[in-house]
Scaffold this motif. Structure first.
Motif, short mmCIF file in Angstrom:
data_model
loop_
_atom_site.label_atom_id
_atom_site.label_comp_id
_atom_site.label_asym_id
_atom_site.label_seq_id
_atom_site.Cartn_x
_atom_site.Cartn_y
_atom_site.Cartn_z
N GLN A 197 0.86 -1.18 0.00
CA GLN A 197 0.00 0.00 0.00
C GLN A 197 0.90 1.23 0.00
N PRO A 198 1.74 1.36 -1.02
CA PRO A 198 2.76 2.40 -0.99
C PRO A 198 2.18 3.80 -1.05
N ARG A 199 2.85 4.71 -0.36
CA ARG A 199 2.51 6.13 -0.41
C ARG A 199 3.78 6.88 -0.76
N ASP A 200 3.71 7.76 -1.72
CA ASP A 200 4.87 8.52 -2.14
C ASP A 200 5.47 9.25 -0.94
N GLY A 201 6.72 8.99 -0.67
CA GLY A 201 7.39 9.64 0.45
C GLY A 201 7.23 8.90 1.77
N GLY A 202 6.48 7.80 1.77
CA GLY A 202 6.31 7.02 2.98
C GLY A 202 5.23 7.54 3.90
N VAL A 203 5.06 6.87 5.02
CA VAL A 203 4.03 7.22 6.00
C VAL A 203 4.71 7.56 7.32
N VAL A 204 3.96 8.20 8.20
CA VAL A 204 4.38 8.34 9.59
C VAL A 204 4.00 7.04 10.30
N VAL A 205 4.93 6.43 10.99
CA VAL A 205 4.68 5.18 11.71
C VAL A 205 4.66 5.47 13.20
N VAL A 227 9.13 5.09 5.48
CA VAL A 227 8.86 5.84 6.71
C VAL A 227 9.35 7.27 6.57
N ARG A 228 8.44 8.23 6.68
CA ARG A 228 8.85 9.63 6.60
C ARG A 228 9.09 10.24 7.98
N ASP A 270 0.79 16.96 12.29
CA ASP A 270 0.52 18.16 11.52
C ASP A 270 1.76 18.62 10.77
N ARG A 271 2.90 18.35 11.35
CA ARG A 271 4.16 18.81 10.73
C ARG A 271 4.68 17.84 9.67
N TYR A 272 4.48 16.53 9.90
CA TYR A 272 5.19 15.55 9.06
C TYR A 272 4.32 14.65 8.19
#
Length: 262
Positions: free
Chosen positions: A82-90, A111-112, A259-261
């Motif tokens: 389930q890729p998301r461009d730039g990764g996700v917050v984990v 992971v962003r 909110d920031r990342y």
């Protein structure tokens, strides 16, 4: 809470909607993905993914030693599908926090940013596969019916919100007892992992006299070891389950970070 449910290999996962997830949640030992629902409900607009760890919730249990690297690879398997461009917050708690740290260290493409809720500090020595056994408190809970487990939780932690108790109690009966037939390998030092994490890190912990695994002194060592942007937030009056012990303060820290990342 979770309108989309699926499986990837042996893993069960849940999303809040059809859109790609921007935040992934990894639970602690003996919990399940559903245990994140009370907190996620108070994060409006967050597209969330939560994963049942192997041997927990509705996930299967491969016949191999239990180690944090396996939990890391499980999370990577789901997120890669389930890729998301730039990764996700984990966001991880305890066992899930250590899995999240391993994931951020080894898969920066996924992971962003990462949030670690009271992870175990790990062991500095040799990490060997050793036998382990079901903790007595968990064995005691598993023989109770659901109302009795909820009552036990309310008695043990009267400060928890009511909506925390049922998913917590349900998850205890879902732990696969075969988990304790496998060997366990402890985590290496958290400080060593942080030296390999270049994305932003938020470490949330409570008070050690309330059961937090991370002390203020160890959090300072983590800050010195971190390779990237790092912040430690101590939540007063909280123990190991920081978000359950003081949800408003936990959510304030988490919301500002997201909110920031995200």
């Amino acid at each position: 809470m979770f309108s989309v449910r699926g499986t990837t290999a042996h893993l069960a996962w849940y999303r809040t909607d059809e859109a790609e997830a921007e935040v992934a949640f990894l639970h602690g030992f003996s919990d399940s993905a559903q245990c994140w629902a009370p907190a996620i409900r108070e994060l409006p607009g967050i597209r969330a993914l939560a994963i049942d760890a192997r041997g927990h919730g509705e996930s299967g249990l491969p016949d191999e030693p239990i180690r944090y690297e396996a939990h890391r690879d499980d999370a990577a398997l789901v997120l890669s599908g389930q890729p998301r461009d730039g990764g996700v917050v984990v966001v991880g708690h305890s066992m899930g926090a250590m899995a999240a740290a391993h994931l951020a260290a080894s898969r920066p493409d996924l992971v962003r940013a990462v949030v670690l809720e009271d992870p175990p500090p790990g062991s500095p020595g040799d990490r060997l596969d050793v036998p382990w056994s079901e903790p007595g408190w968990l064995a005691d809970l598993r023989v109770l019916d659901l109302p009795a487990r909820i009552a036990r939780g309310r008695s043990n932690d009267p400060g928890w919100a009511d909506d925390e108790l049922e998913p917590w109690a349900v998850s205890k009966a879902q732990v696969n007892p075969r988990l304790f037939d496998l060997t366990f390998r402890d985590a290496g030092p958290l400080t060593g992992l942080l030296a390999d994490i270049t994305c932003p890190v938020l470490l949330i912990h409570g008070d050690t006299d309330r059961g937090s695994l991370i002390s203020t002194e160890y959090a300072e060592r983590c800050a010195e070891a971190a390779a990237g942007e790092f912040r430690a937030a101590q939540i007063a009056g909280a123990g190991h389950s920081v978000r359950r012990d003081n949800r408003p303060a936990y959510l304030a820290e988490l919301t500002a970070f997201l909110d920031r990342y995200r």
